[in-house]
Design an enzyme around this catalytic site. Structure first.
Site, PDB file in Angstrom:
ATOM      1  N   HIS A  33       0.830  -1.213   0.000  1.00 53.70           N
ATOM      2  CA  HIS A  33       0.000   0.000   0.000  1.00 53.70           C
ATOM      3  C   HIS A  33       0.859   1.255   0.000  1.00 53.70           C
ATOM      4  O   HIS A  33       0.534   2.237   0.667  1.00 53.70           O
ATOM      5  CB  HIS A  33      -0.975  -0.003   1.190  1.00 53.70           C
ATOM      6  CG  HIS A  33      -2.203  -0.817   0.902  1.00 53.70           C
ATOM      7  ND1 HIS A  33      -3.289  -0.320   0.243  1.00 53.70           N
ATOM      8  CD2 HIS A  33      -2.475  -2.114   1.136  1.00 53.70           C
ATOM      9  CE1 HIS A  33      -4.206  -1.262   0.105  1.00 53.70           C
ATOM     10  NE2 HIS A  33      -3.728  -2.375   0.634  1.00 53.70           N
ATOM     11  N   THR A  34       1.967   1.192  -0.717  1.00 52.05           N
ATOM     12  CA  THR A  34       2.790   2.404  -0.838  1.00 52.05           C
ATOM     13  C   THR A  34       3.028   2.763  -2.303  1.00 52.05           C
ATOM     14  O   THR A  34       3.499   3.858  -2.585  1.00 52.05           O
ATOM     15  CB  THR A  34       4.166   2.231  -0.152  1.00 52.05           C
ATOM     16  OG1 THR A  34       4.886   1.177  -0.806  1.00 52.05           O
ATOM     17  CG2 THR A  34       4.036   1.913   1.329  1.00 52.05           C
ATOM     18  N   ASP A  35       2.713   1.843  -3.236  1.00 49.47           N
ATOM     19  CA  ASP A  35       3.067   2.146  -4.643  1.00 49.47           C
ATOM     20  C   ASP A  35       2.312   3.361  -5.171  1.00 49.47           C
ATOM     21  O   ASP A  35       2.884   4.198  -5.858  1.00 49.47           O
ATOM     22  CB  ASP A  35       2.893   0.912  -5.559  1.00 49.47           C
ATOM     23  CG  ASP A  35       1.469   0.412  -5.719  1.00 49.47           C
ATOM     24  OD1 ASP A  35       0.605   0.750  -4.878  1.00 49.47           O
ATOM     25  OD2 ASP A  35       1.212  -0.333  -6.692  1.00 49.47           O
ATOM     26  N   SER A 123      -3.957 -11.764 -10.995  1.00 45.61           N
ATOM     27  CA  SER A 123      -4.397 -12.392 -12.240  1.00 45.61           C
ATOM     28  C   SER A 123      -4.935 -11.315 -13.194  1.00 45.61           C
ATOM     29  O   SER A 123      -4.766 -11.404 -14.406  1.00 45.61           O
ATOM     30  CB  SER A 123      -5.472 -13.447 -11.960  1.00 45.61           C
ATOM     31  OG  SER A 123      -6.470 -12.923 -11.127  1.00 45.61           O
ATOM     32  N   ASP A 167       2.204  -4.073  -9.668  1.00 52.07           N
ATOM     33  CA  ASP A 167       1.879  -5.381 -10.226  1.00 52.07           C
ATOM     34  C   ASP A 167       2.354  -5.495 -11.674  1.00 52.07           C
ATOM     35  O   ASP A 167       3.022  -6.460 -12.059  1.00 52.07           O
ATOM     36  CB  ASP A 167       0.359  -5.629 -10.186  1.00 52.07           C
ATOM     37  CG  ASP A 167      -0.219  -5.414  -8.801  1.00 52.07           C
ATOM     38  OD1 ASP A 167       0.569  -5.311  -7.846  1.00 52.07           O
ATOM     39  OD2 ASP A 167      -1.455  -5.340  -8.679  1.00 52.07           O
ATOM     40  N   TYR A 217     -10.188  -0.192  -0.403  1.00 52.82           N
ATOM     41  CA  TYR A 217      -8.889   0.035  -1.054  1.00 52.82           C
ATOM     42  C   TYR A 217      -8.769   1.481  -1.558  1.00 52.82           C
ATOM     43  O   TYR A 217      -7.795   2.183  -1.262  1.00 52.82           O
ATOM     44  CB  TYR A 217      -8.708  -0.947  -2.218  1.00 52.82           C
ATOM     45  CG  TYR A 217      -7.393  -0.767  -2.934  1.00 52.82           C
ATOM     46  CD1 TYR A 217      -6.282  -1.536  -2.618  1.00 52.82           C
ATOM     47  CD2 TYR A 217      -7.240   0.200  -3.942  1.00 52.82           C
ATOM     48  CE1 TYR A 217      -5.069  -1.365  -3.261  1.00 52.82           C
ATOM     49  CE2 TYR A 217      -6.041   0.382  -4.586  1.00 52.82           C
ATOM     50  CZ  TYR A 217      -4.962  -0.398  -4.246  1.00 52.82           C
ATOM     51  OH  TYR A 217      -3.762  -0.199  -4.890  1.00 52.82           O
TER      52      TYR A 217
HETATM   53  C1  GLA Z   1      -3.068  -4.041  -5.307  1.00 49.99           C
HETATM   54  C2  GLA Z   1      -2.763  -2.952  -6.343  1.00 49.99           C
HETATM   55  C3  GLA Z   1      -1.290  -2.540  -6.249  1.00 49.99           C
HETATM   56  C4  GLA Z   1      -0.900  -2.190  -4.813  1.00 49.99           C
HETATM   57  C5  GLA Z   1      -1.327  -3.303  -3.853  1.00 49.99           C
HETATM   58  C6  GLA Z   1      -1.090  -2.912  -2.406  1.00 49.99           C
HETATM   59  O1  GLA Z   1      -2.389  -5.212  -5.653  1.00 49.99           O
HETATM   60  O2  GLA Z   1      -3.050  -3.398  -7.643  1.00 49.99           O
HETATM   61  O3  GLA Z   1      -1.063  -1.453  -7.121  1.00 49.99           O
HETATM   62  O4  GLA Z   1      -1.428  -0.951  -4.429  1.00 49.99           O
HETATM   63  O5  GLA Z   1      -2.692  -3.620  -4.006  1.00 49.99           O
HETATM   64  O6  GLA Z   1       0.271  -2.778  -2.167  1.00 49.99           O
END
Ligand code: GLA
Length: 380
Positions: A33-35, A123, A167, A217
């Site tokens: 949860h930092t991207d 996925s 991701d 989220y």
């Molecule tokens: C999901 C989002 C990512 C990231 C994670 C939490 O996977 O797609 O971009 O924010 O949650 O780190």
């Protein structure tokens, strides 16, 4: 189902295929949860894939078959889809390409996946990245990795999840035996070797499905932006959460306790990423494990993205000696737990937790060892 069977399926349905590509899912060691706030993350591409088989078509629509679901669709950007339909990722990827004025024709596609759905191993990103790459090859768009990452991430934002680029970057740029240390602010990447001699990375799927659109989220993403804005109201020189220090955290604590919790998670998570990279380099498994547990604690109590099922799992795992550390992984609110464990302890660990988890929640656990693998691969 393997690629060969899928190819036979394609042959029977659409004729001779022209292209096969294999796209991995991803896990994240730390930096959660930092991207979307420009933080550092440490994901790797895994040994489970979505496989696509395709050829160009002359029809005015895409024919797409989801082999595992035994379902197919004729798709255009105008197709009205039922809510949460599996093809929404194809549709939003198409829209992202069209909005970027990229000239594309249509294709026939069959795809099959060994990536568990709803387990937090991306996925959906494997589908958006794979589909965009496939179109780029068929229609000579010559899209580079960075633009594919950008378009795939726009496509996913368009499905309603305001995520970052972690991701897609891991999936496209993964390297065998390595994780990608990504600075999500500058997009700079360093490959970090994460294959440890006596340990393995284990993924446990809690069976609590998470469709991030239905969770908090996006609120977390918003709260992180609000925390930055509040800091900037007093300290205009701060441009990203990466620059905050104790002074800014003290200021936030006094002004807004909720935003202060979110920012504290970011601040300490950044430090944990650096510490874990260091510990991995020195093969310090106990230290890596402690950092994973600390990260879970922060995601549970400061960032508030865990759930009772996963907190229970972490509690059980802490009692097992062969587990060095564990934490909730990915978007949260369900999904999977990533653990660092002693080599060959997988079966014994699962025997110890499966029954009590089932007694408590009436859910079956599933698990597999994750190996850091290469990113997207063109097979032919
Ligand atoms: C999901 C989002 C990512 C990231 C994670 C939490 O996977 O797609 O971009 O924010 O949650 O780190």
């Amino acid at each position: 189902m393997n690629l060969k069977i899928a190819a036979t399926h394609f042959l029977n349905k659409y004729g001779v295929p022209e292209l096969q590509i294999q796209v991995p899912g991803r896990v994240n060691i730390i930096g959660e949860h930092t991207d979307y706030s420009g933080g550092d993350v440490l994901p790797f591409a895994i040994n489970k894939h979505v496989s696509f088989i395709s050829k160009k078509s002359t029809l005015p629509y895409y024919r797409i078959t989801a082999i595992d679901l035994n379902d197919q669709i004729d798709l255009t950007t105008a197709t009205l889809l039922p809510k949460n339909h599996w093809s929404r990722y194809f549709k939003s990827a198409l829209a992202a390409l069209v909005n970027h004025d990229l000239k594309i024709g249509t294709t026939d596609i069959c795809f099959t996946s060994s990536i568990p759905m709803g387990a937090g191993v991306s996925s959906s990103s494997a589908i958006t990245c794979g589909f965009i790459k496939l179109l780029s090859i068929h229609f000579d768009l010559d899209l580079g990795d960075n633009i594919i990452i950008k378009l795939a991430s726009i496509a996913e934002n368009n499905t309603g999840v305001m995520g970052g680029v972690m991701d897609q970057t891991a999936i496209i740029k993964g390297k065998k035996d390595h994780a990608s240390l990504i600075n999500c602010n500058t997009k700079e990447i360093k490959n970090i070797r994460v294959k440890l001699p006596d340990h393995e990375w284990l993924l446990i799927n809690s069976g609590v499905q998470h469709n991030l659109v239905m969770t908090d989220y996006n609120n977390r993403s918003l709260e992180s932006q609000q925390a930055l804005l509040l800091i900037q109201s007093q300290f205009p020189e701060v441009t990203t959460l990466r620059e905050i220090d104790k002074t800014h955290l003290d200021f936030l604590r006094f002004k807004n306790s909720l935003l202060s919790k979110r920012a504290r998670h970011f601040y300490h998570e950044q430090k944990r990423v650096a510490k874990i990279v260091n510990a991995i380099g020195k093969n310090e498994s106990d230290k890596i494990g402690r950092l994973l547990y600390e990260c879970h604690d922060s995601l549970q109590n400061l960032y508030e993205v865990s759930c009772p099922e996963i907190d229970f799992l972490i509690h059980c795992l802490k009692e097992i000696d062969t587990v060095k550390g564990a934490r909730i992984m990915g978007g949260g609110f369900g999904g999977s737990v990533i653990c660092l464990i002693d080599k060959n302890a997988h079966t014994e660990i699962m025997e110890k937790i499966t029954l009590s988890y089932h007694d408590r929640f009436k859910i079956d656990l599933s698990s597999f060892i994750v190996d850091a693998s290469d990113g997207l691969k063109i097979i032919k």
